[in-house]
Design an enzyme around this catalytic site. Structure first.
Site, short mmCIF file in Angstrom:
data_model
loop_
_atom_site.label_atom_id
_atom_site.label_comp_id
_atom_site.label_asym_id
_atom_site.label_seq_id
_atom_site.Cartn_x
_atom_site.Cartn_y
_atom_site.Cartn_z
CG ASP A 63 33.39 41.96 49.64
OD1 ASP A 63 34.57 41.91 50.02
OD2 ASP A 63 32.56 41.06 49.87
CG ASP A 108 34.84 35.87 54.13
OD1 ASP A 108 35.13 37.07 54.29
OD2 ASP A 108 34.27 35.44 53.11
#
Length: 513
Positions: free
Chosen positions: A206, A295
């Site tokens: 990430d 997301d």
């Protein structure tokens, strides 16, 4: 405890080669960058390379080149190029990820439960073999030696025990980390060697909590070769790595070197920086997939937004490198059956990784049937054609116009068995969707095509010149496989499907065009 990513003073970047004589992309044989390995010292998440003298570097390079030449000339066995290829994730990864279903509420019981359900529900037999743990699996603080520590309450048996059990099911295990000070949920991250020691096969990386510019003095990609190749006339000695290690390049280098030192295949490397720095242009250098958007959420607006953004970059997916449209939401939220089908179809035919993100112990039969559509999965996992479907007409909008609620409707692409078409009804009511066959670049003019519906699993006759899908449900999808069925019948229509391209030898339009 914060993980300081500041480079050691005097460190230089290095790209560690694969544990073969082929450290370049493709199938062209090369030589490991021993010059960079010997001359440079760099800390890569616990891996330290020590400096050697310039004389030693030159000697090693000459010795290796000579040895390889002699081996090639005198070896009794022909060189097997296929054995040298240790690349991973040629096809989009299929499996499971914990985040969408559980977020931080994970433990070893939940992970193993869903791993076993992949097997018992028949999903593993269809290729869903990757079991990935997302954020929140560790303690907030590192050990005294600086290692990440698995949460003692959530994973009391330890990570090695967990990955052993996953592997015993015939599955692979994945873990999560971050390129910044912390993960997105403020847990420590970045430890490639520990992840491999724990038995993981896959790393999602990430991009939260990034150190400020005066610390990293670098972008995500990293500098190119600022001083050029030191041996421009010697193709046997590759150029050195860039002078600075970028956020993702640093971990990619660590993964490559771990593979070299351990003799194990490299971790599958999934980059997650949400498309902020156009990873479709550069991430293939470092990993096997890259997130392209923010997301996902379990609603139709999120699905259409992601399809829309990816419609302009679908060209970037191919073998060993894929646009990642995020974890699947099939089985979650308020997605209707038709919306879930469209979601899954688009992800699969656009060659995104397919990571199930719902609680498999509660999955409905209709959602399970979507995930198990073998004809759709066959396109995703095509071993011959690695490219995505792409739009040939946007439909509601003029071509190449972005619209997050009404993305491109008409798509096509190649497959080993024919031409794939995807038609999406983005309207809130049923609609007919029609197209001319030769609007797709993969269709031959003057031919007719047998039509197979990949959702009804039926043969739907033969298409000549045009095709119409009638009464496509609101937010629904049609997935077709067209295979060549020979010349079109005589007098099937005007002389040319595209009148403007219907020219006689005398330079005029053909009569009747």
């Amino acid at each position: 405890m914060a993980h300081d990513l500041k480079p050691v003073p005097g460190d230089l970047g290095v790209t560690a080669p694969h544990p073969t004589v082929d450290d370049r992309k493709g199938d062209n044989p090369g030589i490991p960058d021993i010059n960079a390995l010997a001359r440079r010292r760099v800390s890569l998440y616990g891996i330290t390379l020590r400096p050697s003298s310039t004389l030693l570097v030159g000697s090693l390079a000459l010795l290796l080149a000579s040895s390889l030449s002699a081996w090639t000339l005198f070896s009794a066995e022909p060189r097997n190029v296929q054995e040298l290829d240790i690349r991973v994730a040629k096809l989009p990864v299929l499996g499971y990820n914990t985040w969408n279903a559980y977020h931080c509420d994970i433990n070893e019981t939940i992970v193993l439960q869903d791993a076993r359900l992949l097997v018992s529900l028949g999903l593993a037999d269809l290729g869903y073999t990757q079991v990935n743990i997302d954020d929140c699996y560790s303690e907030k603080n590192r050990s005294a030696s600086g290692d990440i520590v698995a949460d003692k309450l959530r994973f009391p048996s330890g990570m090695n025990n967990l990955t052993d059990q996953i592997h015993a099911l015939g599955l692979k295990a994945g873990i999560y980390s971050d390129s910044g000070w912390f993960t997105c949920q403020l847990y420590p991250g970045s430890d490639a060697k520990l992840f491999q020691d724990w038995g993981f096969d896959y790393l999602k990386f990430d991009n939260c909590a990034i150190p400020y510019d005066e610390i990293i003095r670098e972008g995500i990609v990293g500098s190119a070769y600022p001083h050029g190749t030191p041996y421009p006339h010697n193709p046997l000695i590759p150029a050195p790595a860039p002078a600075h290690l970028a956020e993702y390049k640093r971990m990619a280098d660590a993964i490559a070197q771990l593979s070299q030192e351990s003799g194990k295949p490299p971790l599958i490397f999934s980059l997650c920086e949400w498309g902020e720095e156009q990873p479709w242009l550069w991430a293939r250098r470092y990993g096997q997939s890259w997130r392209t958007t923010g997301d996902i959420s379990p609603n139709w607006g999120s699905i259409t937004d992601i399809i829309n953004q990816n419609s302009f970059i679908a060209w970037a997916s191919d073998f060993y490198g894929h646009n990642d449209m995020d974890i699947l939401e099939v089985g979650n939220g308020d997605l209707t059956y038709e919306e879930a089908k469209t979601h899954f179809t688009a992800w699969a035919l656009m060659k995104s990784p397919l990571l199930i993100g719902t609680d498999l112990s509660k999955i409905r039969k209709r959602d399970l049937s979507i995930l198990k559509n073998q004809e759709i999965l066959a396109i995703s996992q095509d071993p011959v054609v690695g490219t995505s479907v792409t739009p040939f007409r946007w439909g509601i909008n003029p071509d190449w116009v972005s619209n997050r609620t009404h993305p491109a409707q008409f798509w096509s692409g190649e497959s080993q068995n024919g031409t794939v078409f995807m038609l999406i009804n983005t309207l809130d009511h049923p609609a007919d969707l029609s197209f001319s066959l030769t609007e797709s670049p993969w269709i031959r003019a003057g031919r007719q095509y047998a039509v197979r519906d990949l959702w009804t699993h039926t043969a739907n006759g033969t298409a000549v010149r045009n095709f119409t899908a009638h009464h496509v449900p609101a937010h629904g999808v049609v997935a077709l496989l067209l295979t060549d069925a020979g010349d079109e019948p005589p007098h099937a229509g005007p002389p040319c499907a595209r009148p403007a391209w219907c020219i006689s030898r005398n330079g005029t339009l053909v009569p009747g065009a």
